[in-house]
Design a protein around this motif. Structure first.
Motif, PDB file in Angstrom:
ATOM      1  N   ARG A 148       0.811  -1.217   0.000  1.00 49.17           N
ATOM      2  CA  ARG A 148       0.000   0.000   0.000  1.00 49.17           C
ATOM      3  C   ARG A 148       0.844   1.266   0.000  1.00 49.17           C
ATOM      4  O   ARG A 148       0.478   2.265  -0.629  1.00 49.17           O
ATOM      5  CB  ARG A 148      -0.926  -0.021   1.214  1.00 49.17           C
ATOM      6  CG  ARG A 148      -1.834   1.193   1.336  1.00 49.17           C
ATOM      7  CD  ARG A 148      -2.662   1.115   2.620  1.00 49.17           C
ATOM      8  NE  ARG A 148      -3.458   2.315   2.819  1.00 49.17           N
ATOM      9  CZ  ARG A 148      -4.095   2.598   3.949  1.00 49.17           C
ATOM     10  NH1 ARG A 148      -4.053   1.744   4.970  1.00 49.17           N
ATOM     11  NH2 ARG A 148      -4.794   3.710   4.060  1.00 49.17           N
ATOM     12  N   GLN A 152       2.905   4.855 -11.091  1.00 45.47           N
ATOM     13  CA  GLN A 152       2.236   4.598  -9.820  1.00 45.47           C
ATOM     14  C   GLN A 152       1.021   5.497  -9.654  1.00 45.47           C
ATOM     15  O   GLN A 152       1.064   6.688  -9.988  1.00 45.47           O
ATOM     16  CB  GLN A 152       3.201   4.810  -8.653  1.00 45.47           C
ATOM     17  CG  GLN A 152       4.353   3.841  -8.644  1.00 45.47           C
ATOM     18  CD  GLN A 152       3.886   2.398  -8.617  1.00 45.47           C
ATOM     19  OE1 GLN A 152       3.002   2.029  -7.859  1.00 45.47           O
ATOM     20  NE2 GLN A 152       4.506   1.570  -9.460  1.00 45.47           N
ATOM     21  N   PRO A 153      -0.090   4.966  -9.116  1.00 39.13           N
ATOM     22  CA  PRO A 153      -1.268   5.815  -8.913  1.00 39.13           C
ATOM     23  C   PRO A 153      -1.076   6.868  -7.828  1.00 39.13           C
ATOM     24  O   PRO A 153      -1.755   7.888  -7.824  1.00 39.13           O
ATOM     25  CB  PRO A 153      -2.356   4.810  -8.509  1.00 39.13           C
ATOM     26  CG  PRO A 153      -1.613   3.625  -7.961  1.00 39.13           C
ATOM     27  CD  PRO A 153      -0.338   3.555  -8.736  1.00 39.13           C
ATOM     28  N   THR A 154      -0.151   6.624  -6.890  1.00 38.38           N
ATOM     29  CA  THR A 154       0.108   7.586  -5.817  1.00 38.38           C
ATOM     30  C   THR A 154       0.941   8.736  -6.346  1.00 38.38           C
ATOM     31  O   THR A 154       1.970   8.519  -6.983  1.00 38.38           O
ATOM     32  CB  THR A 154       0.861   6.920  -4.658  1.00 38.38           C
ATOM     33  OG1 THR A 154       0.099   5.832  -4.175  1.00 38.38           O
ATOM     34  CG2 THR A 154       1.113   7.919  -3.531  1.00 38.38           C
ATOM     35  N   PRO A 175       8.952   2.829 -13.680  1.00 40.16           N
ATOM     36  CA  PRO A 175       7.733   2.511 -12.911  1.00 40.16           C
ATOM     37  C   PRO A 175       7.283   3.622 -11.973  1.00 40.16           C
ATOM     38  O   PRO A 175       6.112   3.660 -11.586  1.00 40.16           O
ATOM     39  CB  PRO A 175       8.149   1.250 -12.131  1.00 40.16           C
ATOM     40  CG  PRO A 175       9.186   0.600 -13.000  1.00 40.16           C
ATOM     41  CD  PRO A 175       9.942   1.739 -13.612  1.00 40.16           C
ATOM     42  N   LEU A 176       8.191   4.522 -11.613  1.00 36.90           N
ATOM     43  CA  LEU A 176       7.821   5.650 -10.755  1.00 36.90           C
ATOM     44  C   LEU A 176       6.717   6.487 -11.399  1.00 36.90           C
ATOM     45  O   LEU A 176       5.856   7.048 -10.708  1.00 36.90           O
ATOM     46  CB  LEU A 176       9.056   6.516 -10.503  1.00 36.90           C
ATOM     47  CG  LEU A 176       9.024   7.493  -9.340  1.00 36.90           C
ATOM     48  CD1 LEU A 176       9.062   6.752  -8.030  1.00 36.90           C
ATOM     49  CD2 LEU A 176      10.202   8.452  -9.439  1.00 36.90           C
ATOM     50  N   ARG A 184       6.270  14.802 -10.713  1.00 37.11           N
ATOM     51  CA  ARG A 184       7.053  13.639 -10.307  1.00 37.11           C
ATOM     52  C   ARG A 184       8.482  13.723 -10.822  1.00 37.11           C
ATOM     53  O   ARG A 184       9.424  13.332 -10.129  1.00 37.11           O
ATOM     54  CB  ARG A 184       6.408  12.362 -10.843  1.00 37.11           C
ATOM     55  CG  ARG A 184       5.021  12.093 -10.311  1.00 37.11           C
ATOM     56  CD  ARG A 184       4.508  10.763 -10.807  1.00 37.11           C
ATOM     57  NE  ARG A 184       3.101  10.585 -10.473  1.00 37.11           N
ATOM     58  CZ  ARG A 184       2.530   9.418 -10.265  1.00 37.11           C
ATOM     59  NH1 ARG A 184       3.250   8.312 -10.366  1.00 37.11           N
ATOM     60  NH2 ARG A 184       1.261   9.328  -9.966  1.00 37.11           N
ATOM     61  N   PHE A 242       5.099   3.669  -2.395  1.00 35.80           N
ATOM     62  CA  PHE A 242       5.352   4.953  -3.063  1.00 35.80           C
ATOM     63  C   PHE A 242       4.688   6.106  -2.307  1.00 35.80           C
ATOM     64  O   PHE A 242       4.346   7.123  -2.904  1.00 35.80           O
ATOM     65  CB  PHE A 242       4.860   4.900  -4.511  1.00 35.80           C
ATOM     66  CG  PHE A 242       5.668   3.978  -5.378  1.00 35.80           C
ATOM     67  CD1 PHE A 242       6.785   4.435  -6.055  1.00 35.80           C
ATOM     68  CD2 PHE A 242       5.330   2.641  -5.494  1.00 35.80           C
ATOM     69  CE1 PHE A 242       7.535   3.588  -6.844  1.00 35.80           C
ATOM     70  CE2 PHE A 242       6.067   1.779  -6.288  1.00 35.80           C
ATOM     71  CZ  PHE A 242       7.184   2.251  -6.966  1.00 35.80           C
TER      72      PHE A 242
END
Length: 555
Positions: free
Chosen positions: A58, A244-246, A240-241, A253, A61
């Motif tokens: 969870r 992420q949905p977060t 992948p950073l 970002r 990130f």
């Protein structure tokens, strides 16, 4: 890995001795490690790490809330069992990477001496001297004793510099591609550690290629192939950073700031350059800084022009973006510029000591040189002692003294207040409410009181308006409170445990929507019956004022 990748002809200094230097460096960083009270950013970073460890799926990130890349917080999460105090555990991670940095620093000096064809006989001595300068450097010691990302980023940067040198040289295709893949790994990890600063590391292959003699360079097509491979590897690690949905939109970002900002004036840029120079004077100490600067001059006058160009280019890559674009600048952002200075100082020290050891050198002169070399370390050794012995008197620049000792980001008053609350909780369980704001005291309370079953912790989402306990509209006797502010959960109706005293922890002065206000005046007006029961102050600032934490009793 870096030492093993060097050819045997350059490994004249036993590898075991390099790791001994690393162990000594780590040991030098440990005394008084937890004495400096927790800095607000440290509390935020360790708080994120605790959440990562609590639920990796969870919260892996969770740092993208800020947004900050997550690698440092993952490593701190792994290290939390190292110590019962989470701040100490986070600082031990920095000590570990500070000690580990000795190996790539040693290897970088050897690689520079080899690739630029300077006399190889003293290469190991130059590398040893550079490592000694790093060991005794107060800038390194301070940065490597905080639960922040600077120590990890220095280690990654040194690996990137080492591998950038290697991918620019002519070598068998398999060797070049291997080094390019490793360079991509180093860049990917750096980009997972720091935004913006890490992107400058992509300039090092071009710097290396330009500084090498034409006969030493690989073919341009091969160089571009290696860079392409490094880019693919780095993107696989870092990409992948972005998915992420977060976190915020991709521009924020990547660059931390997604909106256009007015460019800095040239006066502001000049001020940035002056600030960086003053920090080097303070934190390297005048003797070490002068040694390093004379080392650069010596490379120039002795016609080691390629080494001189590489080291000055290294400094420009690290400091140029800060000077040109930084609207907010702190000394820790410029920490990595120390590394090329250590290399220059190490080369000069090795050159001087080698000549002092010649048989034809007069004994008196030889002894004078060695005494002078030892004397150069007296000032930095004194500053290291002061860091470890008394954090209040540690030599700091004015902005850093405000951040770490006297100002509202400093944690002395918060830690004193939490100790007071622990004492009360040992007799009677209590409820603690903090403002829904970052750093001290909110994050520090969450970090240091985690697992304290006798202290229930909540955040007041409306504290900025003055009201601490706002009645929940749909549940009589309940209040709108948040749990852990870093979990980004909306306020909920909470019934506080019956019979427990309720305390509120607030900075004094408190930042409201209308500016800074005295905490007692601001909260007293909005919360009838509130009672200030204790007040703890940070050490006085330069104007004699005190930032403080006030403990209020609400019920």
């Amino acid at each position: 890995m870096p030492l093993a990748m060097l050819p045997s002809s350059s490994r004249r200094f036993p590898a075991g001795a390099v790791w001994l230097l690393a162990l000594v460096t780590g040991a030098m960083r440990l005394p008084g490690l937890r004495d400096l009270p927790v800095f607000g950013d440290e509390a935020i970073h360790v708080h994120w790490s605790q959440l990562v460890r609590e639920d990796p799926g969870r919260f892996a990130f969770v740092s993208m809330q800020d947004p900050k890349p997550p690698l440092h917080f993952w490593l701190v999460a792994l290290a939390l069992p190292w110590a019962s105090d989470p701040i100490r555990a986070g600082r031990l991670v920095s000590v570990f990477f500070g000690a580990l940095s000795i190996a790539p620093l040693f290897a970088v000096v050897l690689e520079i001496r080899r690739r630029f064809r300077t006399p190889d006989a003293s290469a190991a001595h130059a590398a040893l001297a550079a490592c000694v300068l790093a060991m005794f450097c107060p800038f390194a010691a301070f940065s490597q004793r905080l639960a922040l990302a600077e120590s990890l980023f220095l280690c990654e940067s040194l690996l990137a510099v080492l591998l950038a040198l290697r991918i620019a040289v002519g070598a068998p295709r398999a060797t070049g591609l291997r080094d390019a893949a490793f360079f991509g790994v180093a860049l990917g990890l750096a980009m997972l550690t720091r935004q913006n600063f890490s992107y400058a590391l992509w300039a090092f292959p071009a710097l290396s290629f330009g500084c090498l003699a034409p006969a030493e360079r690989c073919a341009p097509r091969e160089f571009l192939t290696r860079l392409a491979l490094a880019g693919v590897v780095a993107l696989l690690l870092w990409g992948p950073l972005l998915l992420q949905p977060t976190g915020p939109e991709w521009r924020v970002r990547v660059f931390h700031v997604g909106a256009f900002r007015q460019p800095l004036s040239w006066a502001s840029r000049a001020g940035n350059a002056v600030s960086i120079a003053s920090w080097l004077w303070t934190y390297l100490t005048p003797p070490l800084l002068l040694l390093c600067l004379v080392g650069l001059v010596h490379l120039l006058v002795s016609r080691n022009l390629r080494v001189f160009a590489f080291l000055t280019g290294w400094m420009a890559i690290v400091t140029g973006p800060l000077v040109l674009f930084a609207s907010v600048l702190f000394s820790r952002y410029a920490f990595t510029v120390s590394a090329p200075l250590w290399v220059a100082g190490g080369c000069l020290a090795a050159w001087v000591l080698a000549r002092a050891r010649r048989p034809e050198t007069a004994p008196l002169l030889r002894r004078a040189v060695f005494v002078l070399a030892a004397a150069l370390l007296v000032w930095p050794a004194r500053d290291l002692y002061r860091q470890a012995k008394d954090w209040r008197s540690s030599p700091l620049s004015p902005p850093d003294r405000w951040q770490y000792v006297t100002g509202w980001p400093a944690g002395f008053a918060t830690e004193q207040a939490l100790a007071w609350l622990r004492g009360r909780a040992s007799a009677t369980p209590l409820v603690l409410v903090t403002p829904d704001v970052s750093g001290n005291p909110g994050d520090t309370a969450q970090v240091l009181l985690r697992g304290e079953s006798r202290i229930a912790r909540y955040a007041a989402p409306n504290a900025v308006t003055g009201e601490v306990l706002v009645a929940a509209p749909d549940l009589p006797g309940a209040f709108l409170l948040s749990g852990d502010l870093r979990k980004m959960e909306p306020p909920a109706a909470v019934r506080l445990p019956a019979g427990r005293p309720v305390y509120f922890l607030a900075p004094d002065p408190f930042l409201t929507r209308n500016g800074w206000r005295p905490a007692r005046e601001f909260f007293g007006a909005a919360n009838p019956g509130i009672d200030a029961v204790a007040r703890f102050e940070n050490p006085a600032g330069t104007s004699g004022d005190h930032e403080a934490i006030v403990i209020f009793r609400l019920k």
